[in-house]
Design a protein around this motif. Structure first.
Motif, short mmCIF file in Angstrom:
data_model
loop_
_atom_site.label_atom_id
_atom_site.label_comp_id
_atom_site.label_asym_id
_atom_site.label_seq_id
_atom_site.Cartn_x
_atom_site.Cartn_y
_atom_site.Cartn_z
N VAL A 16 0.84 -1.20 0.00
CA VAL A 16 0.00 0.00 0.00
C VAL A 16 0.88 1.25 0.00
N VAL A 17 1.92 1.25 0.84
CA VAL A 17 2.85 2.38 0.87
C VAL A 17 3.49 2.58 -0.51
N ASP A 18 3.95 1.50 -1.13
CA ASP A 18 4.56 1.59 -2.45
C ASP A 18 3.62 2.24 -3.46
N HIS A 19 2.38 1.81 -3.47
CA HIS A 19 1.42 2.32 -4.46
C HIS A 19 1.03 3.76 -4.17
N LEU A 20 0.91 4.12 -2.89
CA LEU A 20 0.59 5.51 -2.56
C LEU A 20 1.72 6.44 -2.98
N ILE A 21 2.96 6.03 -2.75
CA ILE A 21 4.10 6.84 -3.16
C ILE A 21 4.14 6.96 -4.68
N GLU A 165 -18.55 12.28 13.86
CA GLU A 165 -18.53 12.66 12.45
C GLU A 165 -17.17 12.41 11.80
N GLN A 166 -16.51 11.34 12.26
CA GLN A 166 -15.24 10.93 11.68
C GLN A 166 -15.51 10.03 10.47
N HIS A 167 -15.07 10.46 9.31
CA HIS A 167 -15.35 9.70 8.09
C HIS A 167 -14.44 8.46 8.00
N PHE A 168 -14.91 7.47 7.25
CA PHE A 168 -14.21 6.19 7.17
C PHE A 168 -14.38 5.56 5.80
N THR A 169 -13.55 4.57 5.55
CA THR A 169 -13.76 3.59 4.49
C THR A 169 -13.33 2.25 5.07
N ILE A 170 -14.14 1.22 4.89
CA ILE A 170 -13.79 -0.13 5.34
C ILE A 170 -13.52 -0.98 4.11
N LEU A 171 -12.37 -1.63 4.09
CA LEU A 171 -12.00 -2.52 2.99
C LEU A 171 -11.92 -3.94 3.52
N ARG A 172 -12.84 -4.78 3.07
CA ARG A 172 -12.85 -6.18 3.47
C ARG A 172 -12.07 -7.00 2.46
N PHE A 173 -10.87 -7.41 2.88
CA PHE A 173 -9.97 -8.11 1.98
C PHE A 173 -10.42 -9.53 1.73
N GLY A 174 -10.29 -9.97 0.47
CA GLY A 174 -10.27 -11.39 0.19
C GLY A 174 -8.97 -11.94 0.75
N ILE A 175 -8.66 -13.19 0.49
CA ILE A 175 -7.45 -13.79 1.05
C ILE A 175 -6.25 -13.33 0.22
N LEU A 218 -4.74 -5.54 -4.55
CA LEU A 218 -5.29 -5.03 -3.30
C LEU A 218 -4.75 -3.64 -3.00
N ALA A 219 -3.45 -3.44 -3.19
CA ALA A 219 -2.85 -2.14 -2.95
C ALA A 219 -3.41 -1.08 -3.89
N ASP A 220 -3.68 -1.46 -5.13
CA ASP A 220 -4.29 -0.54 -6.08
C ASP A 220 -5.66 -0.07 -5.59
N ALA A 221 -6.42 -0.98 -4.98
CA ALA A 221 -7.73 -0.61 -4.44
C ALA A 221 -7.60 0.43 -3.33
N HIS A 222 -6.53 0.34 -2.54
CA HIS A 222 -6.33 1.32 -1.46
C HIS A 222 -6.13 2.73 -2.01
N VAL A 223 -5.39 2.85 -3.08
CA VAL A 223 -5.20 4.16 -3.70
C VAL A 223 -6.53 4.68 -4.23
N ARG A 224 -7.30 3.83 -4.86
CA ARG A 224 -8.59 4.22 -5.40
C ARG A 224 -9.57 4.60 -4.28
#
Length: 314
Positions: A16-21, A165-175, A218-224
């Motif tokens: 995730v860090v790699d893709h965000l950078i 009023e803290q906003h969120f996103t929940i990502l439920r990972f497959g395996i 999965l990391a790509d989804a985090h950026v999106r």
């Protein structure tokens, strides 16, 4: 954007860090280790349970991805107190640090294991209908303690939205699988055994299935997930095809065999797999898994050989 990633030096977090950078963001990896630290990321060697230190570290960040967790289900079973502290209290600390620091959003790493407690509406053409992010969860069927900690973490996220009023996103990972994964994970175990010429061990009959998702996808989804469309939503992120444990063994045999197989007793409260839809991620984030399972296994093996000095087998 300045973004913090707890567990940013671990298996998934480091990708995730790699893709965000790569996407142009300034990233702070919050982790007690620097094992897979990206050299272009800042590093804060902090335990997420240290609320004052975490709050200070998150100052100036806009978003925090919370991936630090006890993810090995066997470790969870062996250390339930530690699992609750890490996965539930750790989530609480991240949410509170984000609230105190005025961050715009917390992105929580959850799991499709929570669907093991889902209430299905029935079957279609003899198969269970696909479950989506809105399916009701029956807490009395949460089963494994790992699932309980993840459901509790999701509930905390929703409570912080309602109360503060803290906003969120929940990502439920497959395996997840791929380079840097823990040796204990099934794909890693099978590949390493095959490369070393050892038998592959299957728990149970091998028919239990998973929708594996390659870690780069999965990391790509985090950026999106930084998109405004992901705010205050939950997304299931699965591979497109169910793969049984026996299928994994057959794939490894084709790539690195021949192999031999030994069977042992199944694991208690194991996740048997459900039909889960990732349509919302495709519709709102433009995300869908792209990596073929066999290609992902091959890429993991290439990485493992390069990092472990394992000779080519087969």
């Amino acid at each position: 954007m300045r973004i913090a990633v707890t567990g940013g030096c671990g298996f998934i977090g480091s990708h995730v860090v790699d893709h965000l950078i790569a996407a142009g963001h300034e990233v702070l990896a919050v982790d007690t280790t620097d094992k897979y630290l990206n050299p272009d990321a800042e590093h804060a060697r902090i335990d997420v349970l240290d609320l004052p230190a975490l709050t200070s570290a998150l100052t100036g960040c806009e978003v925090v991805y919370h991936l630090a967790a006890m993810a090995d289900v066997e470790q969870v079973s062996a250390d339930p107190v530690g699992a609750v502290r890490t996965n539930i209290d750790g989530t609480e600390a991240v949410l509170e640090a984000a609230r105190r620091g005025g961050l715009s959003r917390t992105v929580l790493a959850s799991t499709v294991w929570v669907y093991g407690a889902a209430i299905a509406d029935g079957q279609l053409d003899g198969e269970e209908q696909e479950l989506d992010e809105h399916v009701p969860i029956e807490l009395e069927h949460s089963g494994h303690l790992y699932v309980t900690t993840k459901l509790a973490a999701e509930m905390l996220v929703h409570s912080y939205r309602e109360l503060y009023e803290q906003h969120f996103t929940i990502l439920r990972f497959g395996i997840p699988y791929g380079p840097r994964m823990r040796d204990e994970l099934v794909v890693a175990r099978f590949v390493q055994a095959a490369l070393a010429g050892r038998p592959i061990t299957i728990a149970g009959d091998g028919r239990q299935s998973r929708n594996f998702v390659y870690v780069e996808d999965l990391a790509d989804a985090h950026v999106r997930a930084l998109s405004p469309a992901a705010e205050d939503r939950t997304f299931a992120l699965q591979g497109s095809t169910a793969v049984s444990v026996r299928d994994i063994a057959d794939t490894v045999d084709r790539l690195f065999g021949p192999i031999s197989i030994e069977h042992i007793d199944g694991r208690k409260a194991d996740y048997t797999g459900r039909r889960i839809s990732s349509a919302q991620a495709k519709r709102l984030l433009g995300w869908s898994p792209r990596t073929n399972f066999a290609d992902g296994v091959r890429r993991y093996a290439d990485w493992y050989r390069a990092t472990a000095g394992t000779p080519t087998a087969g």
